[in-house]
Design a protein around this motif. Structure first.
Motif, PDB file in Angstrom:
ATOM      1  N   SER A  33     -36.127  11.943 -49.947  1.00 53.70           N
ATOM      2  CA  SER A  33     -35.960  10.989 -48.849  1.00 53.70           C
ATOM      3  C   SER A  33     -34.709  10.148 -49.060  1.00 53.70           C
ATOM      4  O   SER A  33     -34.242   9.984 -50.191  1.00 53.70           O
ATOM      5  CB  SER A  33     -37.188  10.082 -48.747  1.00 53.70           C
ATOM      6  N   PRO A  34     -34.129   9.626 -47.957  1.00 58.29           N
ATOM      7  CA  PRO A  34     -32.950   8.745 -48.120  1.00 58.29           C
ATOM      8  C   PRO A  34     -33.233   7.631 -49.129  1.00 58.29           C
ATOM      9  O   PRO A  34     -34.308   7.040 -49.143  1.00 58.29           O
ATOM     10  CB  PRO A  34     -32.746   8.188 -46.712  1.00 58.29           C
TER      11      PRO A  34
ATOM     12  N   GLN B 188     -20.081  14.195 -42.215  1.00 60.27           N
ATOM     13  CA  GLN B 188     -20.844  13.961 -43.436  1.00 60.27           C
ATOM     14  C   GLN B 188     -20.168  14.669 -44.605  1.00 60.27           C
ATOM     15  O   GLN B 188     -19.757  15.817 -44.480  1.00 60.27           O
ATOM     16  CB  GLN B 188     -22.271  14.493 -43.292  1.00 60.27           C
ATOM     17  N   SER B 189     -20.053  13.971 -45.727  1.00 58.39           N
ATOM     18  CA  SER B 189     -19.454  14.545 -46.935  1.00 58.39           C
ATOM     19  C   SER B 189     -20.465  14.513 -48.072  1.00 58.39           C
ATOM     20  O   SER B 189     -21.339  13.639 -48.125  1.00 58.39           O
ATOM     21  CB  SER B 189     -18.193  13.764 -47.338  1.00 58.39           C
ATOM     22  N   ALA B 190     -20.335  15.474 -48.999  1.00 53.79           N
ATOM     23  CA  ALA B 190     -21.223  15.549 -50.158  1.00 53.79           C
ATOM     24  C   ALA B 190     -20.463  16.140 -51.335  1.00 53.79           C
ATOM     25  O   ALA B 190     -19.551  16.943 -51.158  1.00 53.79           O
ATOM     26  CB  ALA B 190     -22.454  16.395 -49.842  1.00 53.79           C
ATOM     27  N   ASP B 191     -20.842  15.725 -52.545  1.00 55.36           N
ATOM     28  CA  ASP B 191     -20.229  16.271 -53.759  1.00 55.36           C
ATOM     29  C   ASP B 191     -21.323  16.555 -54.785  1.00 55.36           C
ATOM     30  O   ASP B 191     -22.368  15.905 -54.792  1.00 55.36           O
ATOM     31  CB  ASP B 191     -19.196  15.295 -54.323  1.00 55.36           C
ATOM     32  N   ASP B 192     -21.062  17.528 -55.656  1.00 57.67           N
ATOM     33  CA  ASP B 192     -22.107  17.992 -56.565  1.00 57.67           C
ATOM     34  C   ASP B 192     -22.096  17.253 -57.894  1.00 57.67           C
ATOM     35  O   ASP B 192     -21.093  16.668 -58.304  1.00 57.67           O
ATOM     36  CB  ASP B 192     -21.983  19.502 -56.803  1.00 57.67           C
TER      37      ASP B 192
ATOM     38  N   TRP C 274     -26.500  17.705 -54.993  1.00 52.84           N
ATOM     39  CA  TRP C 274     -25.390  17.202 -54.181  1.00 52.84           C
ATOM     40  C   TRP C 274     -25.716  15.810 -53.675  1.00 52.84           C
ATOM     41  O   TRP C 274     -26.791  15.581 -53.107  1.00 52.84           O
ATOM     42  CB  TRP C 274     -25.125  18.134 -52.998  1.00 52.84           C
ATOM     43  N   LEU C 275     -24.785  14.893 -53.876  1.00 51.93           N
ATOM     44  CA  LEU C 275     -24.925  13.521 -53.393  1.00 51.93           C
ATOM     45  C   LEU C 275     -24.168  13.383 -52.072  1.00 51.93           C
ATOM     46  O   LEU C 275     -22.972  13.679 -51.995  1.00 51.93           O
ATOM     47  CB  LEU C 275     -24.367  12.531 -54.410  1.00 51.93           C
ATOM     48  N   SER C 276     -24.874  12.954 -51.049  1.00 51.01           N
ATOM     49  CA  SER C 276     -24.259  12.703 -49.741  1.00 51.01           C
ATOM     50  C   SER C 276     -24.337  11.215 -49.425  1.00 51.01           C
ATOM     51  O   SER C 276     -25.418  10.614 -49.494  1.00 51.01           O
ATOM     52  CB  SER C 276     -24.974  13.506 -48.647  1.00 51.01           C
ATOM     53  N   ILE C 277     -23.201  10.624 -49.101  1.00 50.67           N
ATOM     54  CA  ILE C 277     -23.127   9.203 -48.731  1.00 50.67           C
ATOM     55  C   ILE C 277     -22.437   9.119 -47.372  1.00 50.67           C
ATOM     56  O   ILE C 277     -21.268   9.495 -47.232  1.00 50.67           O
ATOM     57  CB  ILE C 277     -22.344   8.390 -49.776  1.00 50.67           C
ATOM     58  N   VAL C 278     -23.173   8.661 -46.354  1.00 52.52           N
ATOM     59  CA  VAL C 278     -22.653   8.609 -44.986  1.00 52.52           C
ATOM     60  C   VAL C 278     -22.916   7.219 -44.409  1.00 52.52           C
ATOM     61  O   VAL C 278     -24.058   6.748 -44.418  1.00 52.52           O
ATOM     62  CB  VAL C 278     -23.300   9.680 -44.090  1.00 52.52           C
ATOM     63  N   ASN C 279     -21.879   6.584 -43.912  1.00 54.65           N
ATOM     64  CA  ASN C 279     -22.030   5.285 -43.267  1.00 54.65           C
ATOM     65  C   ASN C 279     -22.276   5.493 -41.767  1.00 54.65           C
ATOM     66  O   ASN C 279     -22.080   6.599 -41.242  1.00 54.65           O
ATOM     67  CB  ASN C 279     -20.762   4.446 -43.493  1.00 54.65           C
TER      68      ASN C 279
ATOM     69  N   PHE D 176     -25.452   2.557 -44.716  1.00 55.66           N
ATOM     70  CA  PHE D 176     -25.307   3.825 -45.429  1.00 55.66           C
ATOM     71  C   PHE D 176     -26.617   4.607 -45.447  1.00 55.66           C
ATOM     72  O   PHE D 176     -27.693   4.032 -45.622  1.00 55.66           O
ATOM     73  CB  PHE D 176     -24.862   3.588 -46.871  1.00 55.66           C
ATOM     74  N   THR D 177     -26.475   5.921 -45.276  1.00 56.73           N
ATOM     75  CA  THR D 177     -27.566   6.854 -45.527  1.00 56.73           C
ATOM     76  C   THR D 177     -27.182   7.661 -46.763  1.00 56.73           C
ATOM     77  O   THR D 177     -26.172   8.367 -46.756  1.00 56.73           O
ATOM     78  CB  THR D 177     -27.792   7.795 -44.333  1.00 56.73           C
ATOM     79  N   ILE D 178     -27.977   7.529 -47.821  1.00 53.33           N
ATOM     80  CA  ILE D 178     -27.668   8.171 -49.103  1.00 53.33           C
ATOM     81  C   ILE D 178     -28.779   9.157 -49.418  1.00 53.33           C
ATOM     82  O   ILE D 178     -29.948   8.787 -49.511  1.00 53.33           O
ATOM     83  CB  ILE D 178     -27.531   7.129 -50.222  1.00 53.33           C
ATOM     84  N   ARG D 179     -28.383  10.419 -49.574  1.00 53.73           N
ATOM     85  CA  ARG D 179     -29.361  11.475 -49.808  1.00 53.73           C
ATOM     86  C   ARG D 179     -28.902  12.393 -50.944  1.00 53.73           C
ATOM     87  O   ARG D 179     -27.704  12.524 -51.189  1.00 53.73           O
ATOM     88  CB  ARG D 179     -29.580  12.288 -48.526  1.00 53.73           C
ATOM     89  N   ILE D 180     -29.869  13.014 -51.586  1.00 60.34           N
ATOM     90  CA  ILE D 180     -29.589  14.007 -52.627  1.00 60.34           C
ATOM     91  C   ILE D 180     -30.148  15.342 -52.158  1.00 60.34           C
ATOM     92  O   ILE D 180     -31.343  15.452 -51.856  1.00 60.34           O
ATOM     93  CB  ILE D 180     -30.202  13.599 -53.975  1.00 60.34           C
ATOM     94  N   PHE D 181     -29.272  16.338 -52.081  1.00 57.35           N
ATOM     95  CA  PHE D 181     -29.648  17.668 -51.626  1.00 57.35           C
ATOM     96  C   PHE D 181     -29.721  18.637 -52.804  1.00 57.35           C
ATOM     97  O   PHE D 181     -28.889  18.562 -53.721  1.00 57.35           O
ATOM     98  CB  PHE D 181     -28.622  18.194 -50.622  1.00 57.35           C
ATOM     99  N   PRO D 182     -30.651  19.541 -52.786  1.00 57.77           N
ATOM    100  CA  PRO D 182     -30.649  20.597 -53.806  1.00 57.77           C
ATOM    101  C   PRO D 182     -29.476  21.536 -53.593  1.00 57.77           C
ATOM    102  O   PRO D 182     -28.938  21.640 -52.483  1.00 57.77           O
ATOM    103  CB  PRO D 182     -31.987  21.307 -53.582  1.00 57.77           C
ATOM    104  N   ASP D 183     -29.087  22.204 -54.656  1.00 53.38           N
ATOM    105  CA  ASP D 183     -27.995  23.175 -54.583  1.00 53.38           C
ATOM    106  C   ASP D 183     -28.530  24.524 -54.135  1.00 53.38           C
ATOM    107  O   ASP D 183     -29.580  24.982 -54.584  1.00 53.38           O
ATOM    108  CB  ASP D 183     -27.328  23.311 -55.955  1.00 53.38           C
ATOM    109  N   THR D 184     -27.775  25.171 -53.230  1.00 53.29           N
ATOM    110  CA  THR D 184     -28.120  26.516 -52.769  1.00 53.29           C
ATOM    111  C   THR D 184     -26.878  27.389 -52.840  1.00 53.29           C
ATOM    112  O   THR D 184     -25.977  27.289 -51.993  1.00 53.29           O
ATOM    113  CB  THR D 184     -28.656  26.503 -51.322  1.00 53.29           C
TER     114      THR D 184
END
Length: 241
Positions: free
Chosen positions: A112-113, A59-63, A159-164, A93-101
Motif C-alpha cells: 500500500s502507499p 510516474q518515475s521509479a528506480d530499483d 522498485w521505489l516510485s515517488i510521484v507528487n 506525494f504518493t510513495i509506493r514500492i513495486f515488486p520486480d518483474t
C-alpha cells in the motif's frame, strides 16, 4: 635433537576466521543509498504533469536490492519545481514500492502507499538548465518521510516510485537524478506497463533495520583451508611431544 618447524599462525587464524559464519542481528541498521542529486538532471514524476519533450512519463521509479529481510523505517529523496521554481504550498506525494518483474517494476503494487510525517527542506543547492528549449535555475529540495507503518520486505529486488500531485499548484514536480547512467523507468498512468526507460539513477536513500536474526551459510572449505587445518593439527602434536 628434535626438528623445529615454523608454521604461519596468521594464515591459520585467517582461515579459521574465514570459516566463521556472519551473523546478522535483529535490529541492525540497514541503509540503501542511491545517491544525492548530481545537479545535472531531473525527471518528471507528477500526476498533474503533461508529457512533453522534458519527459514522456508522469510516474518515475528506480530499483533497489535488499540482501536481507528488512523493515523500511524512513525515506529521503530530492527534487525541484518546474518551470518557474515555485515550491508547492502543500506537497501531495504518493510513495509506493513495486515488486520486480524481469528487471522492470510490476504494473500493480503489492504494498500500500507509504504514509508518514513529511518534511521539506531547501538544500541551498541549485540546478541549472541551459538548452535550446529552456533556460532556468531551480532550488533543490530534500524530502524526508518517517513511515507510520514501516513495511517488512523479504530479500530481493524492488522498485521505489515517488510521484507528487501538484494539481492547483503553479509548477510540476521533477525527481532529481543522482547519476546519468542508471536503470530508472517511467509510465503515464496507474496500471500501465513501465515502458519508458529513463536511463538515470534517481536520488534517494532508504533507512531500515534487519528484521530477524540470520546466519549466512558457511562456504565450502577450500583446499587451502583444509591444508591449514592439517598444519594446525601437526603443530599441536609437535608441541605436545
Amino acid at each position: 635433537m628434535k626438528n623445529k618447524y615454523k608454521l604461519s599462525l596468521p594464515l591459520l587464524f585467517t582461515c579459521i576466521i574465514w570459516l566463521a559464519p556472519a551473523n546478522l542481528v535483529k535490529g541492525m541498521p540497514v541503509t540503501i543509498d542511491n545517491g544525492t542529486p548530481d545537479l545535472i538532471d531531473a525527471k518528471p514524476s507528477d500526476f498533474d504533469y503533461t508529457p512533453s519533450l522534458f519527459g514522456l512519463q508522469k510516474q518515475s521509479a528506480d530499483d533497489f536490492l535488499l540482501t536481507d529481510e528488512t523493515t523500511i523505517n524512513s525515506i529521503e529523496w530530492w527534487g525541484i519545481y518546474f518551470s518557474s521554481n515555485t515550491a508547492s504550498a502543500s506537497d501531495n506525494f504518493t510513495i509506493r514500492i513495486f515488486p520486480d518483474t524481469a528487471g522492470v517494476p510490476a504494473s500493480t503494487t503489492s504494498i500500500s502507499p507509504l504514509i508518514g510525517t513529511l518534511t521539506q527542506t531547501d538544500t541551498g543547492d541549485d540546478f541549472t538548465v541551459s538548452s535550446l528549449f529552456f533556460n532556468g535555475t531551480f532550488d533543490v529540495y530534500k524530502y524526508s518521510l518517517t513511515l507510520d507503518t514501516p513495511p517488512n520486505l523479504a530479500t530481493g529486488s524492488y522498485w521505489l516510485s515517488i510521484v507528487n500531485d501538484t494539481t492547483n499548484e503553479i509548477d510540476d514536480w521533477f525527481w532529481s537524478t543522482s547519476n546519468a547512467s542508471g536503470n530508472a523507468h517511467g509510465r503515464v498512468n496507474d496500471g500501465d506497463s513501465w515502458t519508458f526507460g529513463i536511463g538515470n539513477e534517481m536520488a534517494f536513500n532508504l533507512q531500515g533495520s534487519v528484521t530477524s536474526n540470520t546466519t549466512n551459510p558457511v562456504p565450502e572449505p577450500s583446499i587451502l583451508t583444509l591444508i591449514s587445518l592439517g598444519l594446525l593439527a601437526i603443530r599441536r602434536r609437535l608441541f605436545s611431544s
